[in-house]
Design a protein around this motif. Sequence first.
Motif, PDB file in Angstrom:
ATOM      1  N   GLY A   1      43.285  -7.799 -16.077  1.00 41.73           N
ATOM      2  CA  GLY A   1      42.158  -8.136 -15.040  1.00 41.73           C
ATOM      3  C   GLY A   1      40.942  -8.665 -15.562  1.00 41.73           C
ATOM      4  O   GLY A   1      40.322  -9.749 -15.243  1.00 41.73           O
TER       5      GLY A   1
ATOM      6  N   THR B   1      47.817  -5.667  -6.453  1.00 43.10           N
ATOM      7  CA  THR B   1      47.795  -6.202  -7.739  1.00 43.10           C
ATOM      8  C   THR B   1      48.651  -7.474  -8.068  1.00 43.10           C
ATOM      9  O   THR B   1      48.278  -8.657  -8.526  1.00 43.10           O
TER      10      THR B   1
ATOM     11  N   GLY C   1      44.897  -3.545 -15.878  1.00 44.33           N
ATOM     12  CA  GLY C   1      43.450  -3.506 -15.210  1.00 44.33           C
ATOM     13  C   GLY C   1      42.508  -4.079 -16.032  1.00 44.33           C
ATOM     14  O   GLY C   1      41.419  -4.857 -15.761  1.00 44.33           O
TER      15      GLY C   1
ATOM     16  N   PHE D   1      39.218  -5.714  -8.852  1.00 38.71           N
ATOM     17  CA  PHE D   1      40.426  -6.444  -7.890  1.00 38.71           C
ATOM     18  C   PHE D   1      39.883  -6.896  -6.527  1.00 38.71           C
ATOM     19  O   PHE D   1      40.935  -7.403  -5.972  1.00 38.71           O
TER      20      PHE D   1
END
Lengths: 223, 490
Positions: free
Chosen positions: B92, B373, B88, B237
């Motif tokens: 990300g 994801t 994350g 996200f």
Amino acid sequence: MGITSKPVVFAVLAAVVILIGTTVTVFIPLFMPSTQPVSASIKPYTAVEQEGRDIYMREGCNNCHTQTVRPLRTEVLRYGEYSKPEEFAYDRPFLWGSRRTGPDLNRVGEKYPDSWHYKHLDSPQSMFEKSNMPPYGWLAKNRLDTQYSLKKATTLGYGYSESDVHQQITQYRATVTDENYPSKESRNNVTPPELRKELTEMDALIAYLQKLGRDVKNMEAKK
Amino acid sequence: MTPYVQGNEKSVPFDCSQENLEDDMSETSTEKYNFTIVRGFAFSALFWLVIGLIVGLWIAFEMFDPALNLTPWLSFGRLRVVHTNGLGLGFGLAAIFATSYYILQRLTRTPLPFPRLAQLHLYFFNTIIALGALSLFAGMNTTKEYAELEWPLDIGVVVLWVMFAINVFGTLIKRQEKQMYISLWYIISMTVAIAILYIVNNLEIPVTLFKSYSVYAGANDANVEWWYAHNVVGFIFTVPILAMFYYFLPKSTGLPIFSHRLSIVSFWALNFAYLWTGAHHLMLTPLPEWIQTVAIAFSIFLIAPSWGSVVNGYYTLQGNWDQMRTNYLVKFFIAGITFYGLQTIQGPLQGLRTLNAFFHYTDWVIGHVHMGTMGWVTMVISASFYYMIPRITSTELYSVKLANTHFWLILVGQFTWTITMWIAGIQQGAMWKATNPDGSLMYNFLDTVTSLYPYYKLRFAAGVIYFIGIMIFAWNLIMTVRQQPSQAEA
């Protein structure tokens, strides 16, 4: 669209839009006593239980175990009385979790004797062959660090004096090291000889587990 | 056949598909803009992606065989947070920084005003993520999901966010292009929202350098946490991935986005509604019921703006669907937005009280998260990197064939993975509820766990397929960058 040529105005407007829902559903409830009610029956954690809770957090137990029993028939049947908001007044942070890889623990306190937990934490597979829980026997080989216990209790606002904290620690040490401690044998099996007269991390973790759901019984009885 | 799409809209402020088309190809573009930083963040993203997936495979194995819990720092409870934070925050955020720095400069026709700060941002980011991973391995864990880092690292995250924000707003203020295209709105709202979310949720009182307690207690802490956790998913996200989608889809197809007006409505509705919905993660808990009910209502409402973007994506390809075959990038975007569409239907539905009572705390939710994801987020980031990296290094992609292989492997891996988890979730949910005729429970807890091991093995296998796809992705980009010198001479 004028604002698509004004980045700062755009950012401020975005922040306002984002803060509307935030204010209604998060900020306002923070100041409503009904969101997190308190009950005199629910006591704060003792210094040892709090240390145990910190070990629970350090090992990420919350990744597999929840601590809220939902008001659903089969859930109450499986775990016991559903969770009440008052129970969590001292939980900073909350440990409700989001996935039950293992069972819920909100009602695990006093469900099993300490000896059960010593055996189970040491080797879950020795009790349940196909369990996927990691073994935690090494917790019994770590002396419990209590140097910050007072500072923790103070930070959390439990209202303990230095002597309270000292007494809670020595009292619990006396309990688990007593010759007549019912779980003595299981404890000795996992605790190395040099630590048998001390408090270990496993002792504290078990103290914490045994506290879960204990006080709520008194609260329910008074209702 | 493309321009008619926008012909029926009165004021089309900006058509990103045509933007800078000529200087995309010119040699000066790589000199004018700061693309070193884009490259740095892109490869940081790949690095953390690989690390995060290895940890993911490790914990997936532990789920059916606890023998891999070899040491305290390799135990599931510690590793799971390394996996979630590594992917994350590590993968990300790095991917978001890479693409944001690229999109910002291109859409404003302005180089970054503070390139040195951006360089420092890159080093500081990787330092914080590395320290974060180490601290989680060591058990310094606040336990608040996706906010597990302890307070000194929280301060680090805030500092690196400010470093980013200075360049974002600096570039926007100095920009050469009058109008701000959709992607820039999403970058702005992400920058603002993440700052608010992260700071509010991480307010904590330190006890030592490595230990702190949340300022909120019990139900309030839960409410703040899931407001954060839900929206950090939304604004990391979803929002920046939409920024990539709205920019790179038109760029790679040469087709303008179908409806500018639809994107405006979707944008504001999404930003408004998202923040009300966190409590659908706390259904049937001791949190006050009205907060849960409000969350359900807004979750259902959120389908509209989410599908606004899905429809906008599909209609952009109107009349040009042959590009699914001829343009390898389009597959990634269309599969990605499709998973986004499925995700944003599934999410609100599983937030409904009755369905939630069944699915919550099972692997169904794990399947849900991973469709987002592994499907939506990674698909769009993959295509964005494939578009961006050759252009910033003035070269061609090393192998389109490998990119296609990458696509099919991650598609098959992800789909097998998520479907397996949905079935596992349904099974366990049903077993938890099953009762005998006398009203007693039919299964003890352990039976419901061990019955999932076949699914966990299949999930691990699907994860391996996915991981191979990602390794091909990384290899393809490394080889693309490596061939650069010879191309430059030519």
